[in-house]
Design an enzyme around this catalytic site. Structure first.
Site, PDB file in Angstrom:
ATOM      1  N   PRO A  13      -6.215  37.022  17.770  1.00 47.55           N
ATOM      2  CG  PRO A  13      -8.067  37.447  18.951  1.00 47.55           C
ATOM      3  CD  PRO A  13      -6.445  37.474  18.957  1.00 47.55           C
ATOM      4  CG  ASP A  36      -1.897  30.760   7.381  1.00 50.11           C
ATOM      5  OD1 ASP A  36      -1.994  29.909   6.738  1.00 50.11           O
ATOM      6  OD2 ASP A  36      -1.669  29.980   9.240  1.00 50.11           O
ATOM      7  CE  LYS A  58      -7.946  25.367   5.518  1.00 48.85           C
ATOM      8  NZ  LYS A  58      -8.795  24.469   6.177  1.00 48.85           N
ATOM      9  N   GLY A  89      -2.768  32.183  12.677  1.00 47.37           N
ATOM     10  CA  GLY A  89      -3.864  33.215  13.596  1.00 47.37           C
ATOM     11  C   GLY A  89      -4.275  32.606  14.726  1.00 47.37           C
ATOM     12  N   GLY A  90      -4.505  33.394  15.388  1.00 48.09           N
ATOM     13  CA  GLY A  90      -4.726  32.507  17.298  1.00 48.09           C
ATOM     14  C   GLY A  90      -3.276  32.625  17.624  1.00 48.09           C
ATOM     15  CG  ASP A  91      -0.443  29.695  20.815  1.00 45.13           C
ATOM     16  OD1 ASP A  91      -0.297  30.469  21.683  1.00 45.13           O
ATOM     17  OD2 ASP A  91      -0.528  28.421  20.508  1.00 45.13           O
ATOM     18  CB  THR A 119      -5.914  30.325  21.445  1.00 46.92           C
ATOM     19  OG1 THR A 119      -7.014  29.475  20.299  1.00 46.92           O
ATOM     20  CG2 THR A 119      -7.167  30.191  22.368  1.00 46.92           C
ATOM     21  CB  ALA A 120      -9.678  32.160  18.345  1.00 46.11           C
ATOM     22  CG  MET A 173     -11.143  24.232  12.804  1.00 42.35           C
ATOM     23  SD  MET A 173      -9.848  23.397  12.092  1.00 42.35           S
ATOM     24  CE  MET A 173      -8.842  22.613  14.066  1.00 42.35           C
ATOM     25  N   GLY A 202     -14.726  36.876  15.562  1.00 44.06           N
ATOM     26  CA  GLY A 202     -14.840  37.123  17.334  1.00 44.06           C
ATOM     27  C   GLY A 202     -13.732  38.178  17.037  1.00 44.06           C
TER      28      GLY A 202
HETATM   29  N1  SAH Z   1      -4.273  28.454  15.704  1.00 46.35           N
HETATM   30  C1  SAH Z   1      -5.391  28.963  15.746  1.00 46.35           C
HETATM   31  C2  SAH Z   1      -6.733  28.316  15.748  1.00 46.35           C
HETATM   32  C3  SAH Z   1      -6.766  28.071  14.453  1.00 46.35           C
HETATM   33  S1  SAH Z   1      -8.221  26.411  13.438  1.00 46.35           S
HETATM   34  C4  SAH Z   1      -6.131  29.661  16.858  1.00 46.35           C
HETATM   35  O1  SAH Z   1      -5.640  29.642  18.009  1.00 46.35           O
HETATM   36  O2  SAH Z   1      -7.115  30.465  17.082  1.00 46.35           O
HETATM   37  C5  SAH Z   1      -9.053  27.589  13.134  1.00 46.35           C
HETATM   38  C6  SAH Z   1     -10.511  28.086  13.883  1.00 46.35           C
HETATM   39  O3  SAH Z   1     -10.890  29.061  14.744  1.00 46.35           O
HETATM   40  C7  SAH Z   1     -11.989  28.124  12.842  1.00 46.35           C
HETATM   41  O4  SAH Z   1     -12.263  27.462  12.102  1.00 46.35           O
HETATM   42  C8  SAH Z   1     -12.949  28.472  14.010  1.00 46.35           C
HETATM   43  O5  SAH Z   1     -13.189  27.845  14.758  1.00 46.35           O
HETATM   44  C9  SAH Z   1     -11.300  29.658  14.985  1.00 46.35           C
HETATM   45  N2  SAH Z   1     -11.269  30.886  15.106  1.00 46.35           N
HETATM   46  C10 SAH Z   1     -10.172  31.606  14.686  1.00 46.35           C
HETATM   47  N3  SAH Z   1     -10.728  33.018  14.635  1.00 46.35           N
HETATM   48  C11 SAH Z   1     -11.413  33.466  14.783  1.00 46.35           C
HETATM   49  C12 SAH Z   1     -12.772  33.905  15.056  1.00 46.35           C
HETATM   50  N4  SAH Z   1     -12.043  35.150  14.753  1.00 46.35           N
HETATM   51  N5  SAH Z   1     -13.914  34.069  15.979  1.00 46.35           N
HETATM   52  C13 SAH Z   1     -13.943  33.011  15.586  1.00 46.35           C
HETATM   53  N6  SAH Z   1     -13.983  31.444  15.277  1.00 46.35           N
HETATM   54  C14 SAH Z   1     -11.565  32.071  14.729  1.00 46.35           C
END
Ligand code: SAH
Length: 506
Positions: A13, A36, A58, A89-91, A119-120, A173, A202
């Site tokens: 995240p 990304d 982006k 990012g995240g998962d 995941t975030a 999002m 976060g």
């Molecule tokens: N695959 C990612 C999500 C991608 S969609 C995952 O699993 O986390 C992108 C959205 O994730 C952003 O618009 C926001 O809502 C959220 N996001 C990603 N990183 C974040 C962070 N560090 N803090 C808060 N929201 C986050």
């Protein structure tokens, strides 16, 4: 040619420490990394230096590469036999279009593996002190896109079902649609007093949380100027935050601190600053390199046993000396009859890693203090003293020892050279006035940073200046800059402690 493969890897995240071990292992094997926005640059350091790095994220709401082109890129690189890491990012399979990328790979017959990530929606909550589930508050967790809520006709979400959801709702999002999300839930029957929060950035040093209810959160977020990336979390678990907050209370949270020491030496300082919540930015002013002429060092190492004392004034000096000793065919036994002095605890520790105990370490960690301590503890008259040190070290230590009657052999063990890449990173930060602090751990970090960016840039940046000790402070003052703080203990922990003390009072 084949054997190419694509790893769809969850980068976590934001906090680079939340990458999985599997993720790190495949990154280390990558020929190509496709990544990304929102990712910590620190993650890319796990990939080999020679790996191709392709940024496809982006920038200012514009895809640098459309999704089909990203898919095509992954397919073509893998077909060329490369090991491709697609870092997301995240998962990768949670709202990241990772599913689409996997389908494209499967359709193209390209082998792939998925490495899940943190995941975030779970991690940012955890760092905000909000448990995703809790026996008393939430028996389910919903991960929802907040993106679709904008258009009523196209909205795929069943708001009645969400309003009845027996647990926590996490919207990804959803920042732009925050008012609509809250409105829709209330309209569909959710209690307007249901707790809700937005967690921005976060798990990073920039993390902030805004809390309220479905009724109040949109206004609070607007007042605070909330922008992406953020998660919206709805449910009773938000009420635990006040008791469970742990990350946002870190004393240096959000402070951006430039680390100007050489990259090879920066890790301790970076770690300590980050543990306190700061965003440590490596902007090395200098690099450590061997001296142009190593023969005096090699000769001194060869004759090590002929000295009464060797005085080490830096970790670099210790490393360079032992490298030279090994090269001449010697080892620690050459120092059996030699007394050893160090300037401070880090140097003493490095000596200990070679199995050697320091006979002397002064109470304060300056060159002058070493000279005093030596003169006080030993008869220096006629003593042979070796000083393996930086090529440009100040002459005061050698002079003081010579005045006490010692025969001093100074050899350049290493040299510090300007690091143009680091200077560029520092200059950008300072011009944009983003840095809260600049740390200086030696006179050469001062001199080289100022040479690269100019004293005006530093002055106008508004950044506070943290100096490790009087010698470094003196170099700052010579340039017309006053250190905001000077460490009373001239070590990395001492420097960090001094910044902390200042911030606590401020
Ligand atoms: N695959 C990612 C999500 C991608 S969609 C995952 O699993 O986390 C992108 C959205 O994730 C952003 O618009 C926001 O809502 C959220 N996001 C990603 N990183 C974040 C962070 N560090 N803090 C808060 N929201 C986050």
């Amino acid at each position: 040619m084949s054997d190419g493969i694509v790893y769809l890897v969850g980068a976590g995240p934001g906090d680079p420490g939340l990458l999985t071990l599997r993720g790190r292992a495949v990154l280390a094997s990558a020929d190509v990394v496709v990544y990304d926005a929102l990712l910590s640059p620190r993650l890319l350091e796990h990939a080999p230096a020679e790996a191709e790095r392709v940024y496809v994220g982006k920038r200012s709401d514009r895809h640098t590469l459309p999704q089909e082109e990203i898919n095509a890129l992954l397919v073509s690189r893998a077909r060329a036999g490369r090991t491709v890491v697609r870092l997301k990012g995240g998962d990768p399979f949670v709202f990241g279009r990772g599913g689409e990328e996997a389908v494209a790979l499967a359709d193209a017959g390209v082998p792939f593996e998925v490495v899940p990530g943190v995941t975030a929606g779970v991690a940012a909550l955890a760092y905000a002190g909000i448990p995703a589930t809790h026996r008393d508050h939430a028996s389910a967790l919903g991960l929802i896109t907040g993106h679709a809520a904008a258009d009523k006709a196209e909205d795929p979400l069943d708001w009645q079902a969400l309003a009845r959801w027996p647990g926590t709702l996490v919207f990804y999002m959803g920042v732009a649609n925050l008012p609509r999300i809250c409105e829709q839930l209330i309209e569909a029957g959710a209690d307007a007093d249901t707790l809700a929060a937005a967690v921005r950035w976060g798990t990073t040093p920039r993390q902030t949380t805004i809390a309220g209810t479905l009724a109040t959160l949109p206004d609070r977020a607007a007042e605070a100027g909330l922008e992406p990336p953020a998660l919206i979390v709805v449910g009773g678990v938000v009420g635990l935050r006040e008791r469970l907050t742990w990350f946002e209370t870190r004393p240096l949270l959000g402070r951006r601190i430039l680390v100007t020491r050489a990259r090879t030496q920066a890790s301790r300082l970076v770690e300590q600053l980050e543990a306190l919540g700061a965003e440590a930015v490596e902007a090395p002013a200098i690099r450590i390199e061997p001296p142009e002429d190593r023969s005096p060092l090699l000769a001194a190492a060869h004759d090590a046993a002929s000295f009464n004392w060797i005085v080490f004034t830096s970790v670099n000096g210790v490393d360079a000396f032992f490298d030279a000793l090994a090269e001449t065919g010697g080892d620690a036994r050459a120092l059996a009859g030699v007394h050893l002095a160090t300037i401070g605890p880090a140097t003493t520790e490095r000596l200990a890693s070679h199995g050697l105990r320091a006979d002397l370490q002064p109470a304060t960690y300056t060159g002058a203090a070493v000279a005093d301590a030596l003169a006080g503890s030993a008869d220096l008259d006629g003593a042979a003293i070796l000083l393996p040190r930086a090529d440009i070290a100040p002459p005061d230590l050698a002079d003081a020892l010579a005045t006490a009657g010692a025969r001093v052999t100074e050899v350049a063990a290493y040299r510090t050279v300007p690091d143009p890449d680091g200077a560029e990173a520092a200059a950008a930060d300072l011009r944009e006035r983003r840095a809260d602090w600049i740390t200086f751990t030696s006179s050469s970090t001062v001199r080289n940073l100022l040479e690269a960016v100019g004293v005006e840039t530093v002055r106008d940046s508004g950044a506070r200046l943290a100096s490790i000790g009087p010698t470094t402070s003196g170099t700052l003052r010579e340039a017309g800059l006053e250190p905001t703080i000077e460490a009373t203990e001239h070590t990395i922990p001492g420097l960090v402690g001094a910044i902390l003390e200042y911030e606590r009072k401020a």
